[in-house]
Design a protein around this motif. Structure first.
Motif, short mmCIF file in Angstrom:
data_model
loop_
_atom_site.label_atom_id
_atom_site.label_comp_id
_atom_site.label_asym_id
_atom_site.label_seq_id
_atom_site.Cartn_x
_atom_site.Cartn_y
_atom_site.Cartn_z
N ALA A 45 0.85 -1.19 0.00
CA ALA A 45 0.00 0.00 0.00
C ALA A 45 0.88 1.24 0.00
CB ALA A 45 -0.91 -0.01 1.22
N TYR A 46 0.51 2.20 -0.81
CA TYR A 46 1.28 3.44 -0.89
C TYR A 46 0.85 4.42 0.21
CZ TYR A 46 3.45 2.13 -5.24
OH TYR A 46 4.20 1.49 -6.19
N ARG A 47 1.75 5.34 0.52
CA ARG A 47 1.50 6.35 1.54
C ARG A 47 0.37 7.27 1.07
NH1 ARG A 47 6.69 9.24 2.41
NH2 ARG A 47 6.27 10.00 0.34
N ASP A 48 -0.59 7.51 1.96
CA ASP A 48 -1.69 8.41 1.68
C ASP A 48 -1.40 9.81 2.22
OD1 ASP A 48 -4.38 8.92 0.68
OD2 ASP A 48 -4.95 9.09 2.79
N LYS A 49 -0.89 9.86 3.47
CA LYS A 49 -0.52 11.15 4.05
C LYS A 49 0.47 10.95 5.18
CE LYS A 49 -4.74 11.30 6.79
NZ LYS A 49 -5.94 12.06 7.11
N GLN A 75 0.62 7.39 6.95
CA GLN A 75 -0.63 6.64 6.93
C GLN A 75 -0.81 6.11 5.52
OE1 GLN A 75 -4.52 8.65 7.17
NE2 GLN A 75 -4.87 7.40 9.00
N HIS A 76 -1.15 4.84 5.40
CA HIS A 76 -1.21 4.18 4.10
C HIS A 76 -2.64 3.75 3.78
CE1 HIS A 76 3.20 3.86 3.91
NE2 HIS A 76 3.09 3.79 5.23
N TYR A 77 -2.92 3.64 2.48
CA TYR A 77 -4.23 3.18 2.01
C TYR A 77 -4.04 1.98 1.10
CZ TYR A 77 -8.75 3.02 -0.29
OH TYR A 77 -9.95 2.60 -0.77
N CYS A 78 -4.68 0.87 1.46
CA CYS A 78 -4.60 -0.35 0.66
C CYS A 78 -5.75 -0.35 -0.35
CB CYS A 78 -4.67 -1.58 1.56
SG CYS A 78 -4.61 -3.13 0.63
N THR A 79 -5.40 -0.38 -1.62
CA THR A 79 -6.43 -0.36 -2.66
C THR A 79 -7.11 -1.72 -2.82
OG1 THR A 79 -4.72 -0.82 -4.31
CG2 THR A 79 -5.33 1.48 -3.95
N LYS A 80 -6.46 -2.78 -2.37
CA LYS A 80 -7.03 -4.12 -2.51
C LYS A 80 -8.17 -4.35 -1.51
CE LYS A 80 -5.67 -8.92 -2.99
NZ LYS A 80 -4.55 -9.87 -2.87
N SER A 83 -8.61 -0.28 2.98
CA SER A 83 -8.50 0.08 4.40
C SER A 83 -7.28 0.97 4.60
CB SER A 83 -8.37 -1.18 5.25
OG SER A 83 -7.19 -1.86 4.94
N TYR A 84 -7.36 1.76 5.66
CA TYR A 84 -6.25 2.63 6.05
C TYR A 84 -5.50 1.98 7.21
CZ TYR A 84 -8.21 6.51 3.37
OH TYR A 84 -8.67 7.32 2.37
N PHE A 85 -4.20 2.20 7.26
CA PHE A 85 -3.40 1.75 8.40
C PHE A 85 -2.19 2.66 8.53
CE2 PHE A 85 -1.86 -0.57 4.75
CZ PHE A 85 -0.49 -0.57 4.88
N ASN A 86 -1.65 2.70 9.73
CA ASN A 86 -0.49 3.56 10.02
C ASN A 86 0.79 2.74 10.00
OD1 ASN A 86 -2.20 5.74 10.51
ND2 ASN A 86 -2.41 5.22 12.66
N ALA A 87 1.90 3.45 9.85
CA ALA A 87 3.20 2.80 9.98
C ALA A 87 3.33 2.27 11.40
CB ALA A 87 4.32 3.80 9.67
#
Length: 149
Positions: A45-49, A75-80, A83-87
């Motif tokens: 997942a790439y970094r969102d912010k 904070q990352h967003y998984c396109t699959k 969902s959002y998740f943090n480092a």
């Protein structure tokens, strides 16, 4: 210079305004990554912010100042799985906590091993370690640990 056994009064005793307390020493940490694996689906997942969080740590005994750790993390967003998740910061503190693991374990130890009441443990943490923890928070930590009956 104070020697062993010499009484040294607390410099913050009698201060009634928060503005008059010693300013904390800021330590900056970075947990900023371009991509991380999603904990749910293992997809990259790439970094969102990028966001910041302040954690209160055990103070500096030499200067008598509190220590705050300012963590900049991604904070990352998984396109699959959408969902959002943090480092990951589990090595520093629990999720949504304002205090590091060192502060939590020291507070629980003061109550469980030394047998201090919650209010006295809160005062001890400020007086000796320059970290202010409300006594109700210490009570919640001790009850969550399941140590005191």
């Amino acid at each position: 210079m104070a020697g062993p056994g010499a009484y040294v009064p607390d410099v913050t005793e009698g201060i009634s305004r928060v503005e008059d307390l010693p300013k904390p020493k800021i330590i900056r940490r970075k947990r900023d990554f371009k991509r991380r694996r999603c904990p749910d689906c293992d997809h990259f997942a790439y970094r969102d912010k990028v966001v910041q969080r302040v954690l209160h740590d055990v103070g500096d005994p030499r200067s008598g100042r509190p220590v705050d750790i300012q963590v900049t993390y991604s904070q990352h967003y998984c396109t699959k799985c959408r969902s959002y998740f943090n480092a990951d910061m589990d090595d520093l503190a629990l999720p949504k906590s304002h205090y590091t693991h060192r502060v939590v374990s020291m507070a629980v130890r003061l109550v469980v091993e030394d047998g201090l009441p919650y209010r006295a443990a809160s005062w001890h943490l400020w007086r000796d370690h320059r970290v202010f923890v409300p006594w109700g928070t210490i009570q919640n930590w001790v009850e969550a640990a399941g140590k005191k009956s």
